[in-house]
Design a protein around this motif. Structure first.
Motif, PDB file in Angstrom:
ATOM      1  N   GLY A 217       0.776  -1.238   0.000  1.00  0.00           N
ATOM      2  CA  GLY A 217       0.000   0.000   0.000  1.00  0.00           C
ATOM      3  C   GLY A 217       0.801   1.277   0.000  1.00  0.00           C
ATOM      4  N   GLY A 218       2.126   1.196  -0.033  1.00  0.00           N
ATOM      5  CA  GLY A 218       2.962   2.392  -0.011  1.00  0.00           C
ATOM      6  C   GLY A 218       3.034   3.071  -1.364  1.00  0.00           C
ATOM      7  N   GLN A 219       3.100   4.389  -1.334  1.00  0.00           N
ATOM      8  CA  GLN A 219       3.273   5.187  -2.545  1.00  0.00           C
ATOM      9  C   GLN A 219       4.466   6.106  -2.336  1.00  0.00           C
ATOM     10  N   SER A 220       5.352   6.152  -3.336  1.00  0.00           N
ATOM     11  CA  SER A 220       6.547   6.996  -3.240  1.00  0.00           C
ATOM     12  C   SER A 220       6.163   8.465  -3.213  1.00  0.00           C
ATOM     13  N   LYS A 221       6.819   9.213  -2.344  1.00  0.00           N
ATOM     14  CA  LYS A 221       6.609  10.656  -2.225  1.00  0.00           C
ATOM     15  C   LYS A 221       7.881  11.387  -2.631  1.00  0.00           C
ATOM     16  N   ALA A 222       7.747  12.644  -2.963  1.00  0.00           N
ATOM     17  CA  ALA A 222       8.877  13.458  -3.428  1.00  0.00           C
ATOM     18  C   ALA A 222       9.980  13.571  -2.378  1.00  0.00           C
ATOM     19  N   ASP A 223       9.631  13.459  -1.095  1.00  0.00           N
ATOM     20  CA  ASP A 223      10.629  13.606  -0.033  1.00  0.00           C
ATOM     21  C   ASP A 223      11.424  12.323   0.225  1.00  0.00           C
ATOM     22  N   GLY A 224      11.185  11.283  -0.581  1.00  0.00           N
ATOM     23  CA  GLY A 224      11.931  10.038  -0.437  1.00  0.00           C
ATOM     24  C   GLY A 224      11.249   8.984   0.420  1.00  0.00           C
ATOM     25  N   TRP A 225      10.177   9.340   1.082  1.00  0.00           N
ATOM     26  CA  TRP A 225       9.429   8.398   1.911  1.00  0.00           C
ATOM     27  C   TRP A 225       8.407   7.663   1.052  1.00  0.00           C
ATOM     28  N   LEU A 226       7.999   6.496   1.509  1.00  0.00           N
ATOM     29  CA  LEU A 226       6.845   5.795   0.963  1.00  0.00           C
ATOM     30  C   LEU A 226       5.730   5.984   1.979  1.00  0.00           C
ATOM     31  N   GLN A 227       4.577   6.407   1.531  1.00  0.00           N
ATOM     32  CA  GLN A 227       3.450   6.675   2.427  1.00  0.00           C
ATOM     33  C   GLN A 227       2.391   5.605   2.220  1.00  0.00           C
ATOM     34  N   GLY A 228       1.979   4.977   3.315  1.00  0.00           N
ATOM     35  CA  GLY A 228       0.922   3.970   3.277  1.00  0.00           C
ATOM     36  C   GLY A 228      -0.168   4.341   4.256  1.00  0.00           C
ATOM     37  N   PRO A 229      -1.232   3.555   4.296  1.00  0.00           N
ATOM     38  CA  PRO A 229      -2.332   3.848   5.210  1.00  0.00           C
ATOM     39  C   PRO A 229      -1.907   3.695   6.676  1.00  0.00           C
ATOM     40  N   GLY A 230      -1.682   4.811   7.336  1.00  0.00           N
ATOM     41  CA  GLY A 230      -1.300   4.806   8.747  1.00  0.00           C
ATOM     42  C   GLY A 230       0.187   4.646   8.997  1.00  0.00           C
ATOM     43  N   TRP A 231       1.000   4.597   7.949  1.00  0.00           N
ATOM     44  CA  TRP A 231       2.438   4.399   8.115  1.00  0.00           C
ATOM     45  C   TRP A 231       3.207   5.114   7.008  1.00  0.00           C
ATOM     46  N   LYS A 232       4.515   5.270   7.264  1.00  0.00           N
ATOM     47  CA  LYS A 232       5.430   5.739   6.239  1.00  0.00           C
ATOM     48  C   LYS A 232       6.759   5.036   6.453  1.00  0.00           C
ATOM     49  N   ALA A 233       7.504   4.880   5.365  1.00  0.00           N
ATOM     50  CA  ALA A 233       8.767   4.150   5.424  1.00  0.00           C
ATOM     51  C   ALA A 233       9.818   4.872   4.595  1.00  0.00           C
ATOM     52  N   ARG A 234      11.060   4.739   5.050  1.00  0.00           N
ATOM     53  CA  ARG A 234      12.196   5.298   4.321  1.00  0.00           C
ATOM     54  C   ARG A 234      13.241   4.197   4.178  1.00  0.00           C
ATOM     55  N   LEU A 235      13.781   4.086   2.963  1.00  0.00           N
ATOM     56  CA  LEU A 235      14.842   3.131   2.676  1.00  0.00           C
ATOM     57  C   LEU A 235      16.123   3.904   2.398  1.00  0.00           C
ATOM     58  N   THR A 236      17.201   3.493   3.054  1.00  0.00           N
ATOM     59  CA  THR A 236      18.487   4.159   2.891  1.00  0.00           C
ATOM     60  C   THR A 236      19.537   3.108   2.549  1.00  0.00           C
ATOM     61  N   PRO A 237      20.265   3.311   1.444  1.00  0.00           N
ATOM     62  CA  PRO A 237      21.318   2.337   1.118  1.00  0.00           C
ATOM     63  C   PRO A 237      22.445   2.415   2.154  1.00  0.00           C
ATOM     64  N   MET A 238      23.046   1.269   2.426  1.00  0.00           N
ATOM     65  CA  MET A 238      24.167   1.176   3.365  1.00  0.00           C
ATOM     66  C   MET A 238      25.353   0.563   2.632  1.00  0.00           C
ATOM     67  N   GLU A 239      26.528   0.692   3.223  1.00  0.00           N
ATOM     68  CA  GLU A 239      27.701   0.034   2.661  1.00  0.00           C
ATOM     69  C   GLU A 239      27.476  -1.469   2.651  1.00  0.00           C
ATOM     70  N   ASP A 240      28.059  -2.143   1.665  1.00  0.00           N
ATOM     71  CA  ASP A 240      27.932  -3.591   1.590  1.00  0.00           C
ATOM     72  C   ASP A 240      28.452  -4.245   2.863  1.00  0.00           C
ATOM     73  N   PHE A 241      27.795  -5.322   3.260  1.00  0.00           N
ATOM     74  CA  PHE A 241      28.257  -6.172   4.351  1.00  0.00           C
ATOM     75  C   PHE A 241      29.276  -7.121   3.737  1.00  0.00           C
ATOM     76  N   GLN A 242      30.425  -7.250   4.364  1.00  0.00           N
ATOM     77  CA  GLN A 242      31.489  -8.061   3.786  1.00  0.00           C
ATOM     78  C   GLN A 242      31.804  -9.255   4.671  1.00  0.00           C
ATOM     79  N   ILE A 243      31.841 -10.431   4.027  1.00  0.00           N
ATOM     80  CA  ILE A 243      32.258 -11.669   4.682  1.00  0.00           C
ATOM     81  C   ILE A 243      33.379 -12.227   3.812  1.00  0.00           C
ATOM     82  N   GLY A 244      34.617 -12.064   4.245  1.00  0.00           N
ATOM     83  CA  GLY A 244      35.745 -12.463   3.413  1.00  0.00           C
ATOM     84  C   GLY A 244      35.721 -11.669   2.123  1.00  0.00           C
TER      85      GLY A 244
END
Length: 91
Positions: free
Chosen positions: A30-57
């Motif tokens: 139910g999320g819809q992308s907004k101009a501010d970078g958030w996804l807005q859903g019914p009663g909630w909002k979410a933000r995704l942020t890229p992180m550095e890769d996790f390294q194992i060997g």
């Protein structure tokens, strides 16, 4: 109970699932992308942020930081549905 008491925040580092896939999952919930970078859903909002890769060997695994906030019930429902999608790694 005040409106503030019913608010919730859920944060999670997601490894091994591309950020665009996590975004699609949130859109399916139910999320819809907004101009501010958030996804807005019914009663909630979410933000995704890229992180550095996790390294194992020599193996590098992509990571995304998820911040989900809003009405406690809505956040719990989205969190549970998203966790199922991530567990199945295919939606």
């Amino acid at each position: 109970m005040s409106a503030r008491d019913s608010m919730a925040v859920y944060e999670r580092e997601i490894r091994g699932v591309p950020m665009w896939v996590v975004r699609e999952y949130l859109e399916q919930l139910g999320g819809q992308s907004k101009a501010d970078g958030w996804l807005q859903g019914p009663g909630w909002k979410a933000r995704l942020t890229p992180m550095e890769d996790f390294q194992i060997g020599s193996l590098h695994v992509g990571q995304t930081q998820l911040e989900l906030q809003g009405d406690a019930k809505a956040v719990a429902e989205v969190r549970d549905a998203l966790e199922k999608k991530l567990l199945r790694a295919g939606g």
